[in-house]
Design a protein around this motif. Structure first.
Motif: not given
Length: 442
Positions: A64-93
């Motif tokens: 194994h390689v050991v390293l510092p834990g990763l820091i994910n500095l931006h997300g909207h965690t609860a939106m995981s429940l919307f994963r794949g709900l509306a794909d292939d669309l521009p941002l404002m749509t």
């Protein structure tokens, strides 16, 4: 050496390879990391550790390689429940016609709790130990992360319009101030202010947010220059670029995290350098929504601290930060027209020490140095898709995916052992996720 000179400690992690991040660009072999309580007590060769320490527990990670834990500095965690709900669309749509209507119908405290737990399970499985969230019911997210023993910057939302969390800016700021007061100084939770974007927050609420940040020390994170459309609309309405407006309002500063920044001209660059603000690069979300490309190498060449985030799973569609690093490194090379741009070690720095700098916690997080908090991960490089190993850092960025993460510790506490989560009940969580899927489909 006598028994009197041997030091007792809690845990010892023996690593085939170790990437400490500090010093930069180093890969060490046959190292031991000694943990004592919530801190790293020492990092040293295994042969020296044999003579110097006796620990209650030893974890041997021979491939194994050991390293510092990763820091994910931006997300909207609860939106995981919307994963794949509306794909292939521009941002404002995507936002106006799909995501915001779905949020209005389904988002609640139970939704945020289950969505956050789902996101944390995925992030822990793929190497993230600290995440930043910007979403509704931040008090629920903060408590969920604290209960799971995961570090989180929790940004309360701020915008002009009413939402499920509040009637408008005054209520958001009042609730947000209470959130900051509740969690300020906590080891795990870092409360912060989350103005959604320049086009959804007017001047006075932004000024009030700056005043709150100055009074409490809380960071500000906002979406900024995500699309050319955003910049063009601002220029039509005010003849001022959003970055300039944010600078004039006092929003930009050393405690500010600007998410996306795909549209940057020389005046923007000058403002960013002058302010000391941090950039949060979200390459996969930007690619998927065709938002644009952040000039990461150019920003770094000008001394700007660049970090990385996945954005939410509804626009990514995963929270695997190793995958994000590969995309970031590839895109940076094309944007810069230089194959040496954003090297593997620099990419790893985005997700570790640079993230810690943006959080103001570089003295505690982001590298494997004695005295820092014991947030670290191990990645198993024994699988055929990771063989042969010439350069572990290169493998982590260009060949690895997050599912090769086998172990993680946060605050010295095991969170992942041989790929199994220790503090999240996955079977129960999957039942709840299935129930949400049925509700949303119906």
């Amino acid at each position: 050496m006598t028994a009197d000179t041997i030091t007792a400690a809690d845990s010892r992690i023996n690593a085939r390879w170790l990437i400490p991040v500090e010093p930069f660009g180093v890969v060490l072999e046959h190292q031991a990391v000694i943990l004592q309580g919530s801190r790293i007590a020492d990092v040293l060769p295994q042969s020296e550790a044999d003579q110097k320490y006796r620990t209650r527990e030893t974890v041997n990670l021979g491939q194994h390689v050991v390293l510092p834990g990763l820091i994910n500095l931006h997300g909207h965690t609860a939106m995981s429940l919307f994963r794949g709900l509306a794909d292939d669309l521009p941002l404002m749509t995507w936002l106006n016609d799909h995501i915001w209507p779905a949020e209005g119908k389904f988002v609640s405290e139970p939704f945020v709790l289950d969505g956050t737990r789902l996101a944390m399970a995925e992030m822990l499985r793929t190497g993230t130990t600290t995440f930043s969230d910007m979403y509704f019911f931040p008090e629920v997210t903060a408590q969920a992360a604290h209960d799971a023993g995961m570090r989180a910057q929790v940004c309360f939302p701020l915008m002009d319009m009413p939402t499920v969390w509040g009637s408008g800016p005054d209520e958001y700021l009042r609730k947000g101030a209470a959130l900051i007061e509740q969690w300020q100084g906590d080891e795990y939770i870092m409360p912060a202010i989350g103005p959604h974007a320049p086009y959804t927050v007017s001047d006075q609420p932004l000024k009030n947010a700056v005043a709150l940040a100055e009074r409490t020390g809380a960071a500000i994170q906002l979406h900024l220059h995500e699309t050319a459309f955003e910049v063009d609309e601002a220029l039509k309405a005010t003849a001022t670029r959003p970055v300039t407006r944010m600078a004039e309002l006092g929003v930009l500063g050393r405690n500010t995290q600007c998410v996306h920044m795909t549209q940057i001209d020389d005046s923007d660059l000058e403002q960013l350098v002058r302010s000391g603000a941090h950039i949060v690069h979200c390459p996969e979300s930007n690619l998927k929504l065709a938002s644009g490309l952040c000039p990461v190498q150019k920003l770094m060449d000008h001394g700007i601290n660049v970090t990385i985030g996945t954005d939410g799973a509804a626009s990514n569609n995963d929270l695997d930060l190793f995958g994000e690093l590969k995309t970031a490194a590839m895109v940076a090379k094309v944007v810069a027209g230089d194959a040496s741009a954003l090297s593997a070690h620099r990419a790893l720095e985005l997700a570790t020490l640079n993230g810690a700098r943006a959080l103001g916690r570089e003295q505690e997080l982001g590298s494997l140095v004695a005295g820092k908090l014991a947030d670290l991960i191990a990645v198993d490089l024994s699988d055929p898709f990771l063989q042969p190993v010439y350069d572990p850092a290169s493998h982590l960025v260009y060949s690895n995916h997050g599912r090769a993460v086998s172990h993680s510790w946060i605050h010295g506490v095991p969170q992942l052992q041989d790929g199994r989560l220790t503090r999240i009940d996955v079977p129960d969580l999957m039942l709840r996720v299935s129930e949400w899927r049925q509700q949303i489909l119906s």
